[in-house]
Design a protein around this motif. Structure first.
Motif, PDB file in Angstrom:
ATOM      1  N   SER B  14     -57.095  20.516 -63.823  1.00 53.43           N
ATOM      2  CA  SER B  14     -56.284  19.486 -63.171  1.00 53.43           C
ATOM      3  C   SER B  14     -55.400  18.812 -64.191  1.00 53.43           C
ATOM      4  CB  SER B  14     -57.151  18.441 -62.464  1.00 53.43           C
ATOM      5  OG  SER B  14     -58.501  18.608 -62.749  1.00 53.43           O
ATOM      6  N   PHE B  15     -54.165  18.584 -63.775  1.00 60.99           N
ATOM      7  CA  PHE B  15     -53.219  17.779 -64.563  1.00 60.99           C
ATOM      8  C   PHE B  15     -53.140  16.432 -63.855  1.00 60.99           C
ATOM      9  CE2 PHE B  15     -51.561  22.138 -65.271  1.00 60.99           C
ATOM     10  CZ  PHE B  15     -51.685  22.191 -66.650  1.00 60.99           C
ATOM     11  N   GLY B  16     -53.807  15.428 -64.393  1.00 60.99           N
ATOM     12  CA  GLY B  16     -53.860  14.163 -63.684  1.00 60.99           C
ATOM     13  C   GLY B  16     -54.503  14.395 -62.325  1.00 60.99           C
ATOM     14  N   GLY B  17     -53.808  14.054 -61.261  1.00 59.61           N
ATOM     15  CA  GLY B  17     -54.371  14.235 -59.928  1.00 59.61           C
ATOM     16  C   GLY B  17     -54.178  15.638 -59.389  1.00 59.61           C
ATOM     17  N   LEU B  18     -53.261  16.391 -59.999  1.00 58.82           N
ATOM     18  CA  LEU B  18     -52.897  17.703 -59.454  1.00 58.82           C
ATOM     19  C   LEU B  18     -53.880  18.775 -59.897  1.00 58.82           C
ATOM     20  CD1 LEU B  18     -50.481  19.478 -58.131  1.00 58.82           C
ATOM     21  CD2 LEU B  18     -49.982  19.978 -60.523  1.00 58.82           C
ATOM     22  N   GLU B  19     -54.508  19.447 -58.916  1.00 60.59           N
ATOM     23  CA  GLU B  19     -55.389  20.559 -59.267  1.00 60.59           C
ATOM     24  C   GLU B  19     -54.583  21.845 -59.298  1.00 60.59           C
ATOM     25  OE1 GLU B  19     -59.665  21.152 -59.016  1.00 60.59           O
ATOM     26  OE2 GLU B  19     -59.396  20.268 -57.027  1.00 60.59           O
ATOM     27  N   ALA B  20     -54.164  22.255 -60.475  1.00 58.24           N
ATOM     28  CA  ALA B  20     -53.279  23.409 -60.619  1.00 58.24           C
ATOM     29  C   ALA B  20     -54.037  24.720 -60.414  1.00 58.24           C
ATOM     30  CB  ALA B  20     -52.619  23.395 -61.983  1.00 58.24           C
ATOM     31  N   VAL B  21     -55.300  24.749 -60.843  1.00 54.57           N
ATOM     32  CA  VAL B  21     -56.143  25.931 -60.646  1.00 54.57           C
ATOM     33  C   VAL B  21     -57.508  25.446 -60.157  1.00 54.57           C
ATOM     34  CG1 VAL B  21     -57.303  27.873 -61.771  1.00 54.57           C
ATOM     35  CG2 VAL B  21     -54.974  27.277 -62.435  1.00 54.57           C
ATOM     36  N   GLY B  38     -48.212  35.471 -56.921  1.00 57.26           N
ATOM     37  CA  GLY B  38     -48.322  34.238 -56.156  1.00 57.26           C
ATOM     38  C   GLY B  38     -47.036  33.464 -56.262  1.00 57.26           C
ATOM     39  N   PRO B  39     -46.797  32.579 -55.287  1.00 60.02           N
ATOM     40  CA  PRO B  39     -45.544  31.822 -55.295  1.00 60.02           C
ATOM     41  C   PRO B  39     -45.422  30.948 -56.546  1.00 60.02           C
ATOM     42  CG  PRO B  39     -46.928  31.250 -53.385  1.00 60.02           C
ATOM     43  CD  PRO B  39     -47.668  32.249 -54.169  1.00 60.02           C
ATOM     44  N   ASN B  40     -44.219  30.462 -56.804  1.00 61.84           N
ATOM     45  CA  ASN B  40     -44.000  29.527 -57.912  1.00 61.84           C
ATOM     46  C   ASN B  40     -44.926  28.334 -57.801  1.00 61.84           C
ATOM     47  OD1 ASN B  40     -42.188  30.183 -59.902  1.00 61.84           O
ATOM     48  ND2 ASN B  40     -40.447  29.989 -58.509  1.00 61.84           N
ATOM     49  N   GLY B  41     -45.536  27.944 -58.913  1.00 59.87           N
ATOM     50  CA  GLY B  41     -46.420  26.785 -58.907  1.00 59.87           C
ATOM     51  C   GLY B  41     -47.821  27.100 -58.406  1.00 59.87           C
ATOM     52  N   ALA B  42     -48.115  28.391 -58.205  1.00 59.92           N
ATOM     53  CA  ALA B  42     -49.437  28.776 -57.699  1.00 59.92           C
ATOM     54  C   ALA B  42     -50.534  28.558 -58.732  1.00 59.92           C
ATOM     55  CB  ALA B  42     -49.417  30.240 -57.256  1.00 59.92           C
ATOM     56  N   GLY B  43     -50.144  28.432 -59.990  1.00 57.09           N
ATOM     57  CA  GLY B  43     -51.139  28.224 -61.048  1.00 57.09           C
ATOM     58  C   GLY B  43     -51.376  29.455 -61.908  1.00 57.09           C
ATOM     59  N   LYS B  44     -50.508  30.423 -61.828  1.00 52.29           N
ATOM     60  CA  LYS B  44     -50.702  31.680 -62.575  1.00 52.29           C
ATOM     61  C   LYS B  44     -50.654  31.440 -64.091  1.00 52.29           C
ATOM     62  CE  LYS B  44     -47.046  33.555 -60.629  1.00 52.29           C
ATOM     63  NZ  LYS B  44     -46.581  32.410 -59.816  1.00 52.29           N
ATOM     64  N   SER B  45     -49.585  30.763 -64.537  1.00 47.33           N
ATOM     65  CA  SER B  45     -49.458  30.524 -65.984  1.00 47.33           C
ATOM     66  C   SER B  45     -50.603  29.652 -66.496  1.00 47.33           C
ATOM     67  CB  SER B  45     -48.122  29.854 -66.304  1.00 47.33           C
ATOM     68  OG  SER B  45     -47.061  30.734 -66.045  1.00 47.33           O
ATOM     69  N   THR B  46     -50.977  28.666 -65.708  1.00 51.51           N
ATOM     70  CA  THR B  46     -52.081  27.805 -66.106  1.00 51.51           C
ATOM     71  C   THR B  46     -53.371  28.614 -66.220  1.00 51.51           C
ATOM     72  OG1 THR B  46     -50.995  25.993 -64.915  1.00 51.51           O
ATOM     73  CG2 THR B  46     -53.293  25.666 -65.539  1.00 51.51           C
ATOM     74  N   PHE B  47     -53.584  29.495 -65.252  1.00 55.30           N
ATOM     75  CA  PHE B  47     -54.797  30.323 -65.245  1.00 55.30           C
ATOM     76  C   PHE B  47     -54.881  31.192 -66.502  1.00 55.30           C
ATOM     77  CE2 PHE B  47     -56.864  34.362 -63.867  1.00 55.30           C
ATOM     78  CZ  PHE B  47     -58.154  33.865 -63.735  1.00 55.30           C
ATOM     79  N   PHE B  86     -45.457  35.108 -73.804  1.00 56.41           N
ATOM     80  CA  PHE B  86     -45.096  33.863 -73.134  1.00 56.41           C
ATOM     81  C   PHE B  86     -44.103  34.070 -71.980  1.00 56.41           C
ATOM     82  CE2 PHE B  86     -46.756  32.380 -77.074  1.00 56.41           C
ATOM     83  CZ  PHE B  86     -47.107  31.052 -76.920  1.00 56.41           C
ATOM     84  N   GLN B  87     -44.239  33.229 -70.951  1.00 57.55           N
ATOM     85  CA  GLN B  87     -43.252  33.235 -69.864  1.00 57.55           C
ATOM     86  C   GLN B  87     -41.914  32.732 -70.384  1.00 57.55           C
ATOM     87  OE1 GLN B  87     -44.322  31.001 -66.346  1.00 57.55           O
ATOM     88  NE2 GLN B  87     -42.438  31.582 -65.298  1.00 57.55           N
ATOM     89  N   ILE B  88     -41.954  31.654 -71.157  1.00 57.03           N
ATOM     90  CA  ILE B  88     -40.735  31.172 -71.809  1.00 57.03           C
ATOM     91  C   ILE B  88     -40.714  31.777 -73.200  1.00 57.03           C
ATOM     92  CG2 ILE B  88     -39.545  29.127 -72.674  1.00 57.03           C
ATOM     93  CD1 ILE B  88     -41.152  27.667 -70.326  1.00 57.03           C
TER      94      ILE B  88
HETATM   95  N1  LIG Z   1     -48.559  20.655 -68.519  1.00 59.21           N
HETATM   96  C1  LIG Z   1     -48.527  20.353 -67.196  1.00 59.21           C
HETATM   97  N2  LIG Z   1     -48.581  19.068 -66.804  1.00 59.21           N
HETATM   98  C2  LIG Z   1     -48.567  18.773 -65.482  1.00 59.21           C
HETATM   99  N3  LIG Z   1     -48.467  19.667 -64.510  1.00 59.21           N
HETATM  100  C3  LIG Z   1     -48.384  20.971 -64.837  1.00 59.21           C
HETATM  101  C4  LIG Z   1     -48.397  21.380 -66.202  1.00 59.21           C
HETATM  102  N4  LIG Z   1     -48.303  22.734 -66.248  1.00 59.21           N
HETATM  103  C5  LIG Z   1     -48.217  23.140 -64.976  1.00 59.21           C
HETATM  104  N5  LIG Z   1     -48.259  22.078 -64.120  1.00 59.21           N
HETATM  105  C6  LIG Z   1     -48.259  22.159 -62.649  1.00 59.21           C
HETATM  106  O1  LIG Z   1     -49.299  22.998 -62.258  1.00 59.21           O
HETATM  107  C7  LIG Z   1     -48.905  23.819 -61.179  1.00 59.21           C
HETATM  108  C8  LIG Z   1     -49.064  25.279 -61.565  1.00 59.21           C
HETATM  109  O2  LIG Z   1     -48.129  25.611 -62.557  1.00 59.21           O
HETATM  110  P1  LIG Z   1     -48.029  27.052 -63.203  1.00 59.21           P
HETATM  111  O3  LIG Z   1     -49.377  27.461 -63.645  1.00 59.21           O
HETATM  112  O4  LIG Z   1     -46.964  27.031 -64.225  1.00 59.21           O
HETATM  113  O5  LIG Z   1     -47.580  27.919 -61.954  1.00 59.21           O
HETATM  114  P2  LIG Z   1     -46.987  29.380 -61.898  1.00 59.21           P
HETATM  115  O6  LIG Z   1     -47.056  29.997 -63.256  1.00 59.21           O
HETATM  116  O7  LIG Z   1     -47.834  30.095 -60.891  1.00 59.21           O
HETATM  117  O8  LIG Z   1     -45.574  29.263 -61.410  1.00 59.21           O
HETATM  118  C9  LIG Z   1     -47.460  23.444 -60.867  1.00 59.21           C
HETATM  119  O9  LIG Z   1     -47.475  22.530 -59.804  1.00 59.21           O
HETATM  120  C10 LIG Z   1     -46.989  22.814 -62.123  1.00 59.21           C
HETATM  121  O10 LIG Z   1     -45.995  21.847 -61.848  1.00 59.21           O
END
Ligand SMILES: Nc1ncnc2c1ncn2[C@@H]1O[C@H](COP(=O)(O)OP(=O)(O)O)[C@@H](O)[C@H]1O
Ligand SMILES: [Mg+2]
Lengths: 329, 242
Positions: B14-21, B38-47, B86-88
């Motif tokens: 979780s990033f703050g309140g947002l559960e990314a994965v 998965g769609p944009n913002g699905a949490g792939k990069s975070t995972f 890296f994605q970027i």
């Molecule tokens: N460092 C971060 N701080 C806050 N929110 C983040 C951070 N990295 C990613 N997020 C949020 O987590 C969610 C998943 O992001 P990400 O894993 O990059 O998705 P994807 O790679 O599937 O497009 C998104 O809503 C994104 O905005």
């Protein structure tokens, strides 16, 4: 000599250029400094001895700033650690130069290991401030123990004590070659270091720390290694300075002596093996010449610095690398 | 069945309140080419960031090559045989291509003799079609070539698990073709976890696909199964284009 179009202008293209160029360059500089001793008048020989010792300080600083990309504002602490690590045992306990020099090195090594361990918890501006504060604490410690260090006034190491294996280090010629020996050893050491996987990793950290980490490099361990090598080499310069010029004082622990190596390295070329020496020579003679012309010599020196930063932002050796010698290590 | 090369249990961030994965269980057998979509913002990069140690997990654990690596630092995980692209694009822009790849190779070789390193670097650059540019400065490359260099650095590490985060993003059509061919030949040598938006690349290279949506594992199956899956289609239609 100039690189074909489209080749790296900033950093040496390791692996393509013949590997003998770098040893040749460094051996050439050392040989040149031997030869020049017999040509130059005594005044300049005296200057050069001082410059070589200060250049060792700058080279130590360059390992951390130029190669690793960590800007310290507290290197005077390491210089002073070497200076007092050698000076106090000689002054107070009558230690002989050889063990005292080792004492200076050991002091600088321990101090840089501790400071590195603590300061590397921070990065960027915080790192600058933390190193500055530690050095300031070191400076105040020197003053606090004025009974032994004699504070600002400092103390003299007598001529009789500055003898190594029957060689009188107060003799200008002996002093010159002692300074040259230290300088040569440090120059070759750095030339070797920056070619090793360790040295290459320092550059990688400077260029892109996260990338280096995700190639599997232990970034913190490499940075700590860089602080220790950098600090110990700076300490070697401090110890040699006290031994060869017979004086230790608190000025060398002051913030001014933390800024000087930064200036020398910036002028000469950060992240080049020969830049620190070039920068130290340049600044030394700039101030020397300017002070002969006018009492406002710092103004002239300052102006020259500004011009250089505008026209050669990568320093003199950096400019050399960009224009003529892309292989410069 | 042998134990998977990589597995996660209850992995969450979780990033703050947002559960990314959220509570992702995931198993990747050795030698497989797996796509993660998965769609944009699905949490792939975070995972995958939590897998390679770039991003600390909030909850759950990660096992790799038979050991629990949840508490290992990123460089230690890489040392166990992971590579992450890296994605970027993240390269050493002021260094030559040769040195970029050499940094990867040296860390991976037990005995990094200069000649051995040079040879390996040349082979890797040749493989991604950048051999002729070894002594150019990386930052002067076109965007597509920088992406290829990023991949070359991963190859230089000779990883057991190669994680690629949207490697074809921004590549020209011809470069995408080259990339597909590269992934197919790599398939025989290493395990691949590929995040990819380009569905053609996914369908033509992946042996198995995992779909993330809203931080959860939505579906998993062969390309044919995923193509037929109604929930996957909904997730993609809901978010616009794949
Ligand atoms: N460092 C971060 N701080 C806050 N929110 C983040 C951070 N990295 C990613 N997020 C949020 O987590 C969610 C998943 O992001 P990400 O894993 O990059 O998705 P994807 O790679 O599937 O497009 C998104 O809503 C994104 O905005
Ligand atoms: Mg992403």
């Amino acid at each position: 000599m100039s690189p074909p179009a489209g080749e790296s202008p900033h950093w040496p293209a390791v692996g393509r250029t013949p590997r003998f160029r770098s040893p040749l360059l460094h051996a050439g500089i050392i040989l040149g400094l031997i030869v020049i001793h017999f040509i130059l008048p005594e005044y300049h020989n005296g200057n050069l001895a001082r410059i070589m010792v200060l250049a060792v300080y700058a080279m130590g600083y360059n390992i951390l700033f130029g190669y690793t990309g960590l800007l310290s504002l507290g290197h005077a602490l390491f210089f002073a650690a070497g200076m007092y690590g050698l000076g106090l045992p000689m002054h107070l306990l009558g230690a002989t130069p050889a063990p005292a020099f080792l004492g200076g090195l050991a002091t600088a090594l321990v101090v840089s290991a501790v400071i590195g361990f603590l300061a590397l918890r921070t990065s960027g501006v915080a790192f600058m401030i933390v190193t500055l504060m530690f050095a300031q604490a070191g400076f105040l410690t020197v003053l606090l123990f004025g009974e032994y260090t004699r504070g600002d006034e400092g103390f003299v190491i007598q001529q009789a004590a500055r003898q190594v294996a029957g060689i009188d280090l107060t003799d200008p010629s002996n002093r010159y070659f002692a300074a040259l020996t230290l300088f040569g050893v440090c120059l070759l050491l750095i030339a070797w270091l920056v070619q090793t996987p360790f040295g290459r990793c320092l550059v990688a950290i400077r260029e892109n720390e996260e990338r280096a980490r995700l190639l599997g490099y232990d970034v913190l361990a490499h940075k700590l290694g860089a602080v220790i090598i950098s600090g110990t080499m700076s300490g070697a310069a401090g110890a040699a300075y006290a031994l060869l010029f017979g004086y230790a004082g608190a000025t060398f622990a002051s913030v001014q002596y933390s800024i000087l190596p930064l200036l020398w390295v910036l002028l000469g070329g950060a992240g080049t093996t020969i830049g620190p020496f070039i920068g130290t020579v340049f600044m030394f003679y700039l101030i020397d010449l300017a002070s002969g012309v006018t009492s406002a010599y710092m103004l002239i020196a300052g102006l020259a610095l500004v011009l250089l930063t505008i026209f050669a932002p990568q320093g003199l050796a950096g400019e050399l690398r960009r224009r003529l010698m892309s292989w410069l290590p | 069945m042998t134990a998977p090369l990589l597995s996660t249990r209850g992995l969450s961030k979780s990033f703050g309140g947002l559960e990314a994965v959220r509570d992702v269980d995931f198993d990747l057998p050795e030698g497989q080419i797996r796509a993660l979509i998965g769609p944009n913002g699905a949490g792939k990069s975070t995972f995958v960031g939590m897998i390679c140690g770039r991003i600390p997990a909030s909850r759950g654990d990660v096992r790799f090559a038979g050991r629990d690596i949840t508490d290992l630092a990123a460089h230690r995980r890489i040392g166990l045989g992971m590579a992450y692209s890296f994605q970027i694009t993240s390269i050493f822009a002021r260094l030559s291509l040769h040195e970029n790849v050499a940094l990867a190779v040296r860390r991976a070789l037990a005995q990094p003799h200069p000649a051995a390193v040079d040879q390996r670097v040349a082979a890797v650059l040749d493989r991604v079609g950048l051999a002729g540019r070894a002594y150019q400065t990386a930052g002067e490359l076109s965007y597509g070539h920088q992406r290829l260099l990023e991949i070359a650095m991963g190859l230089g590490q000779t990883p057991r698990l190669f994680i690629l985060d949207e490697p074809t993003q921004g590549l020209a059509e011809s470069e995408v073709e080259t990339f597909k061919a590269l992934i197919r030949t790599l398939g025989g040598e290493t395990t691949i976890l590929l995040i990819e938006h380009n569905m053609r690349v996914v369908m033509e290279t992946a042996e198995y696909i995992t779909v993330l949506d809203g931080g959860r594992r939505l579906a998993e199956g062969t390309p044919a199964e995923i193509r037929a899956d109604a929930s996957v289609q909904r997730a993609y239609l809901g978010s616009g284009s794949p």
